[in-house]
Scaffold this motif. Structure first.
Motif: not given
Length: 336
Positions: A237-241, A251-257, A218-224, A140-147
């Protein structure tokens, strides 16, 4: 973690042995399961329903995928497979229950990176040495989510807010893989965070939707589903793609993290099972991994399939134990 797979088929699966029994019956040879067990020096497995213990609440990835595994396993054994949720202690309650069960193959545990974290954080005296790995089946790649109603709707806005304010960030329990993912993302972003623990990913997501906290990882698939249907907004998403579960989320990487972190799930048996039974379990799980119903469930719900059998999974767990020990030290997370 990647798409590397291995096969653990010995040719002597529980299904093959059952077919032998049926064939013998057709030929007029009256061999019962008990008789065959006595001839082999071992009781027939499985001889009663199999329980899979999910250490987190219903609705999360561990629960949903374990139920998919259990459903598919019933196609390859002649007993029912049932999932129970035994929550608490960041997953240690359920994992301990499975690890300490009778090593007869009728109790299976679900595990995740937490098994490599408990000792480092003083949560429980439980580590990869205390279980018999059977198979990893997803990551599960982690996804950062907000309301969706949050005052920040982009990663930059979230970072700017978090530099001037303290973000309340939900996780699935102190020392959980999602706690580590949240802490890692927050550290990389340089934001102020108060971590709030819940008994699983599902209640953590609900807390964000209800406005009890500001965000979660939490997991990208869980929040989808809640991102697609409303309630949550995914910032990255904290993943390489990019991942199929959140195709419109960068991805977070593409946004500077520059961070790649997440979780994975595997099933295990108690320590001490004999080699023959371990192989039978591995054979059933190999069949489950390729079972049409399991493959369909994973694809329909955007869960990434990754297969590691007993030996490869043991090596992976040892690596995870070292990785998370170093991460705990780097993040300065104190033992309980």
């Amino acid at each position: 973690m990647g798409d590397d797979t291995i096969s653990n088929r010995s040719g002597r699966s529980a299904l093959n042995r059952r077919n032998f029994i049926k064939a013998a019956g057709v030929g007029g040879v009256a061999l019962s399961a008990g008789c065959l067990g006595s001839l082999s020096g071992q009781q027939e497995w499985p001889s009663r329903p199999v329980e899979v213990i999910s250490p987190w609440s219903a609705g999360g990835g561990a629960d949903r995928t374990s139920r998919a595994v259990a459903d598919a396993a019933e196609n390859h054994t002649e007993v029912s497979w049932n999932v129970s949720n035994q929550t608490g202690g960041s997953g240690s309650v359920g994992m301990n229950a499975a690890a300490n069960a009778e090593p007869d193959g009728h109790t299976i545990g679900c595990t995740a990176p937490e098994i490599a974290l408990f000792e480092h954080l003083g949560i429980a005296d439980l580590s990869p040495e205390d279980i018999t790995p059977i198979m990893q089946y997803t990551e599960f790649p982690a996804a950062l989510v907000v309301s969706e109603d949050a005052e920040f709707s982009t990663l930059d806005e979230w970072i700017n807010y978090g530099k001037d304010n303290t973000l309340q960030m939900a996780n699935s329990g102190f020392g959980s893989s999602w706690h580590m993912a949240a802490a890692g993302i927050a550290s990389e972003a340089g934001v102020n965070v108060e971590h709030i623990s819940y008994e699983g990913a599902a209640p953590a997501m609900t807390a964000v939707v209800n406005g009890e906290v500001d965000c979660t990882a939490v997991g990208a698939a869980e929040v989808a589903p809640q991102v697609q249907d409303g309630g949550l907004t995914a910032l990255g998403v904290a993943f390489d793609q990019q991942v199929d579960a959140l195709p419109n989320t960068p991805t977070l990487a593409n946004q500077g993290l520059d961070i790649s972190i997440g979780s994975w799930l595997a099933h295990f048996a108690p320590a001490g099972i004999d080699d023959e039974l371990k192989q039978e379990l591995a054979d059933v799980y190999s069949a489950v991994y390729e079972d049409d119903s399991f493959v369909e469930f994973m694809e329909n719900n955007d869960f990434i399939r990754v297969e590691r059998g007993p030996d490869e999974l043991q090596d992976f767990l040892d690596q995870q134990y070292e990785f998370y020990g170093n991460l705990v030290d780097e993040l300065g997370i104190e033992k309980q």
